[in-house]
Design a protein around this motif. Structure first.
Motif, PDB file in Angstrom:
ATOM      1  N   GLY A  14       0.809  -1.218   0.000  1.00  0.00           N
ATOM      2  CA  GLY A  14       0.000   0.000   0.000  1.00  0.00           C
ATOM      3  C   GLY A  14       0.834   1.256   0.000  1.00  0.00           C
ATOM      4  O   GLY A  14       0.332   2.335  -0.276  1.00  0.00           O
ATOM      5  N   GLY A  15       2.102   1.102   0.311  1.00  0.00           N
ATOM      6  CA  GLY A  15       2.996   2.258   0.348  1.00  0.00           C
ATOM      7  C   GLY A  15       3.441   2.682  -1.045  1.00  0.00           C
ATOM      8  O   GLY A  15       3.442   1.884  -1.974  1.00  0.00           O
ATOM      9  N   THR A  16       3.777   3.950  -1.164  1.00  0.00           N
ATOM     10  CA  THR A  16       4.275   4.467  -2.435  1.00  0.00           C
ATOM     11  C   THR A  16       5.649   5.079  -2.231  1.00  0.00           C
ATOM     12  O   THR A  16       6.018   5.474  -1.126  1.00  0.00           O
ATOM     13  N   THR A  41      10.318   7.929 -11.008  1.00  0.00           N
ATOM     14  CA  THR A  41       9.105   7.179 -11.340  1.00  0.00           C
ATOM     15  C   THR A  41       8.384   6.768 -10.058  1.00  0.00           C
ATOM     16  O   THR A  41       8.977   6.140  -9.185  1.00  0.00           O
ATOM     17  N   PRO A  42       7.098   7.114  -9.928  1.00  0.00           N
ATOM     18  CA  PRO A  42       6.331   6.673  -8.757  1.00  0.00           C
ATOM     19  C   PRO A  42       6.063   5.167  -8.822  1.00  0.00           C
ATOM     20  O   PRO A  42       5.788   4.629  -9.896  1.00  0.00           O
ATOM     21  N   VAL A  43       6.149   4.510  -7.671  1.00  0.00           N
ATOM     22  CA  VAL A  43       5.918   3.069  -7.553  1.00  0.00           C
ATOM     23  C   VAL A  43       5.044   2.830  -6.326  1.00  0.00           C
ATOM     24  O   VAL A  43       5.240   3.455  -5.286  1.00  0.00           O
ATOM     25  N   GLN A  44       4.079   1.906  -6.472  1.00  0.00           N
ATOM     26  CA  GLN A  44       3.236   1.541  -5.336  1.00  0.00           C
ATOM     27  C   GLN A  44       3.278   0.036  -5.148  1.00  0.00           C
ATOM     28  O   GLN A  44       3.084  -0.714  -6.114  1.00  0.00           O
ATOM     29  N   LYS A  58       2.659  -1.270  -8.805  1.00  0.00           N
ATOM     30  CA  LYS A  58       2.053  -0.439  -9.848  1.00  0.00           C
ATOM     31  C   LYS A  58       3.109   0.557 -10.301  1.00  0.00           C
ATOM     32  O   LYS A  58       3.606   1.367  -9.512  1.00  0.00           O
ATOM     33  N   ILE A  59       3.464   0.440 -11.590  1.00  0.00           N
ATOM     34  CA  ILE A  59       4.506   1.281 -12.173  1.00  0.00           C
ATOM     35  C   ILE A  59       3.977   1.851 -13.474  1.00  0.00           C
ATOM     36  O   ILE A  59       3.668   1.099 -14.398  1.00  0.00           O
ATOM     37  N   TYR A  75      16.237   1.431  -5.502  1.00  0.00           N
ATOM     38  CA  TYR A  75      16.121   2.242  -4.290  1.00  0.00           C
ATOM     39  C   TYR A  75      15.078   3.330  -4.508  1.00  0.00           C
ATOM     40  O   TYR A  75      15.072   3.994  -5.538  1.00  0.00           O
ATOM     41  N   VAL A  76      14.191   3.438  -3.503  1.00  0.00           N
ATOM     42  CA  VAL A  76      13.094   4.399  -3.598  1.00  0.00           C
ATOM     43  C   VAL A  76      13.070   5.297  -2.369  1.00  0.00           C
ATOM     44  O   VAL A  76      13.528   4.930  -1.290  1.00  0.00           O
ATOM     45  N   GLU A  77      12.511   6.472  -2.569  1.00  0.00           N
ATOM     46  CA  GLU A  77      12.245   7.392  -1.466  1.00  0.00           C
ATOM     47  C   GLU A  77      10.768   7.253  -1.147  1.00  0.00           C
ATOM     48  O   GLU A  77       9.930   7.615  -1.982  1.00  0.00           O
ATOM     49  N   PRO A  78      10.424   6.706   0.030  1.00  0.00           N
ATOM     50  CA  PRO A  78       9.009   6.547   0.357  1.00  0.00           C
ATOM     51  C   PRO A  78       8.299   7.894   0.367  1.00  0.00           C
ATOM     52  O   PRO A  78       8.850   8.907   0.808  1.00  0.00           O
ATOM     53  N   SER A  79       7.064   7.878  -0.128  1.00  0.00           N
ATOM     54  CA  SER A  79       6.251   9.090  -0.130  1.00  0.00           C
ATOM     55  C   SER A  79       5.482   9.164   1.170  1.00  0.00           C
ATOM     56  O   SER A  79       5.053   8.147   1.714  1.00  0.00           O
ATOM     57  N   GLU A  80       5.281  10.378   1.637  1.00  0.00           N
ATOM     58  CA  GLU A  80       4.478  10.567   2.837  1.00  0.00           C
ATOM     59  C   GLU A  80       3.024  10.351   2.480  1.00  0.00           C
ATOM     60  O   GLU A  80       2.573  10.763   1.420  1.00  0.00           O
ATOM     61  N   ALA A  81       2.293   9.664   3.353  1.00  0.00           N
ATOM     62  CA  ALA A  81       0.869   9.385   3.095  1.00  0.00           C
ATOM     63  C   ALA A  81       0.022  10.614   3.282  1.00  0.00           C
ATOM     64  O   ALA A  81       0.325  11.577   3.832  1.00  0.00           O
TER      65      ALA A  81
END
Length: 81
Positions: A14-16, A41-44, A58-59, A75-81
């Motif tokens: 559920g995290g992005t 690129t956003p990834v979920q 989801k890409i 490596y990703v930077e988690p997005s704040e919910a």
């Protein structure tokens, strides 16, 4: 403010996050780039298989399953919910 960068396989369901670095080499790197896993690129993280691997992400509007071995190189930077 410190930037939190984690391997994609540590992103909770559920995290992005946003792709910040790709460490894969060779044909695996080529495949991941072809799937659209480039910087910013956003990834979920969507679903985990019953045995825990692979995980569906989801890409760019597509759902793609990646094994933990591959996700560890992204490596990703988690997005704040």
């Amino acid at each position: 403010m410190a930037v939190n960068i984690i391997p994609l396989h540590e992103l909770p369901l559920g995290g992005t996050g946003v792709v910040r670095n790709l460490l894969a080499q060779g044909s695996v790197r080529r495949r991941l780039l072809d799937l659209g896993l480039i910087n910013n690129t956003p990834v979920q993280a969507l679903l985990r298989s019953p045995v825990g691997d692979p995980v569906a992400y989801k890409i760019r509007g597509a759902v793609i399953a990646l094994r933990s071995e591959e996700a560890q190189t992204i490596y990703v930077e988690p997005s704040e919910a």
